[in-house]
Design an enzyme around this catalytic site. Structure first.
Site, PDB file in Angstrom:
ATOM      1  N   TYR A 104       0.963  -1.364  -0.117  1.00 13.93           N
ATOM      2  CA  TYR A 104      -0.096   0.001   0.101  1.00 13.93           C
ATOM      3  C   TYR A 104       1.091   1.140  -0.151  1.00 13.93           C
ATOM      4  O   TYR A 104       1.969   1.215   0.732  1.00 13.93           O
ATOM      5  CB  TYR A 104      -0.874  -0.065   1.256  1.00 13.93           C
ATOM      6  N   CYS A 107       1.470   3.206   3.319  1.00 17.56           N
ATOM      7  CA  CYS A 107       1.673   2.220   4.476  1.00 17.56           C
ATOM      8  C   CYS A 107       3.196   2.535   4.957  1.00 17.56           C
ATOM      9  O   CYS A 107       4.260   2.496   4.016  1.00 17.56           O
ATOM     10  CB  CYS A 107       1.775   0.794   4.355  1.00 17.56           C
ATOM     11  N   PHE A 109       5.653   0.962   6.523  1.00 17.75           N
ATOM     12  CA  PHE A 109       6.410  -0.047   6.639  1.00 17.75           C
ATOM     13  C   PHE A 109       6.810  -0.395   4.972  1.00 17.75           C
ATOM     14  O   PHE A 109       7.954  -0.684   4.673  1.00 17.75           O
ATOM     15  CB  PHE A 109       5.704  -1.392   6.808  1.00 17.75           C
TER      16      PHE A 109
END
Length: 371
Positions: A104, A107, A109
């Site tokens: 994504y 995101c 991370f």
């Protein structure tokens, strides 16, 4: 809808399942290294007592030290033979990898992994995952992102968890060990966190599996290695948890955040409209619970500013990056986490009211100028 709300910035994921009226799914054990990585390792099912994620992370780093010594010693004994087997024409290890990142875009991370790949000039393809259906990762029993598929010759490896991905690839670039060997160095540990949810962590995810000469060449000393690991873990354990409470701080900020998510993410027309309004409302409410869970101040911006200034103080005035003259893995991790707020009010406030902007722009430039 609750799945979409929880999947975009990670702090809301567990609570988002409650909005759907469904129990949180158990994390499957997968046959590759990653967040639910390789099956096996030193008794992953034996750890059943309740522990907090932070204590588990600390234990993982401590255990990683011992296991890291074992694994690097094992590699050292095999290194000469394996290096001798490689053709002299194989000058660039990075040229031997074909990478596909499932992500994504918003995101943190995933952003960490992209910062690492871009700085090291590793070519990769991006597959944006639909956060509702997640059909793009139906091949995987591990249902979170990032997921990295790495093709090395005839060997295809799946790596999960941003820190495992980064550590494994950096070990590969520095040591030349086969990636299929490297991923065995990051076995899983399963436990119950303080919310009663089963989680999987990894013993060595902040460790690079290098022999003594390689580690000396990369770090110059044990202090630099320890510092990098400490701040990589800080980015995961603390900094990332400040993102959601800040980008969803007010109803207006929550709506602006989801407008950005819908524009950058992979949504259908109906899904996008639902995500923008219902998702914003849900995450505004969830952000209040996250504020309480992480014991944040009444104005969560203050925690964000304090974290940024703490990082800048750790870097210090006499070096441009924590890594010295170029970013190290901690620099890239902190940058990657903060970058997901670009374009939002929280990011603009952070640049104005903390001391982080000069460092942030230096990292941005270093990545842009990567060969």
């Amino acid at each position: 809808m609750a799945q979409a709300a929880g999947s975009l910035w990670p702090a809301g994921r567990a609570l988002a399942w409650r909005l759907s009226g469904k129990p949180a799914p158990r994390l499957p054990l997968q046959s590759r290294a990653g967040f639910t990585g390789a099956a096996g390792g030193p008794g992953p099912t034996a750890i059943t007592r309740k522990v907090s994620r932070r204590l588990l992370g600390t234990a993982a780093v401590a255990l990683g030290g011992a296991m890291g010594l074992y694994y690097t010693a094992r590699w050292h004994l095999r290194a000469q033979d394996l290096h001798a087997e490689r053709p002299a024409a194989e000058l660039s290890l990075s040229d031997r990898l074909q990478l596909t990142l499932y992500q994504y875009k918003t995101c943190p991370f995933c952003s960490k992994v992209r910062a690492f790949l871009d700085f090291h000039a590793l070519p990769y393809q991006v597959v944006e995952v639909n956060p509702v259906r997640r059909g793009e990762i139906k091949f995987s029993s591990y249902r979170k992102v990032p997921i990295l598929l790495a093709q090395e010759g005839e060997s295809l490896q799946q790596l999960n968890d941003s820190s495992v991905i980064i550590s494994a690839l950096k070990t590969y670039l520095v040591s030349g060990q086969p990636l299929e060997v490297i991923i065995t160095y990051y076995p899983p540990m399963k436990a119950m966190n303080d919310q009663g949810k089963e989680v999987t962590e990894f013993c060595n995810k902040y460790w690079l599996m290098l022999d003594e000469k390689e580690a000396q060449r990369m770090y110059g000393g044990k202090e630099a290695r320890t510092e990098e690991m400490k701040w990589r873990q800080w980015a995961d354990d603390w900094l990332v948890h400040l993102i959601s409470p800040n980008v969803y701080r007010t109803p207006a900020e929550a709506l602006a955040s989801f407008d950005y998510i819908v524009q950058e993410g992979k949504f259908g027309a109906v899904e996008g409209a639902v995500a923008k309004y219902l998702g914003a409302a849900a995450m505004f409410l969830i952000s209040k619970r996250l504020k309480s869970r992480h014991h944040l101040q009444d104005d969560v911006r203050e925690d964000l500013y304090e974290a940024a200034n703490k990082w800048v103080a750790a870097v210090g005035k006499h070096r441009p990056f924590m890594g010295g003259q170029k970013p190290n893995l901690a620099d890239l991790a902190v940058y990657g986490v903060l970058r997901v707020m670009e374009g939002l009010e929280a990011f603009d406030d952070l640049m104005r009211h903390s001391h982080i902007q000069p460092w942030y722009l230096r990292v941005e430039k270093a990545i842009a100028e990567a060969p």
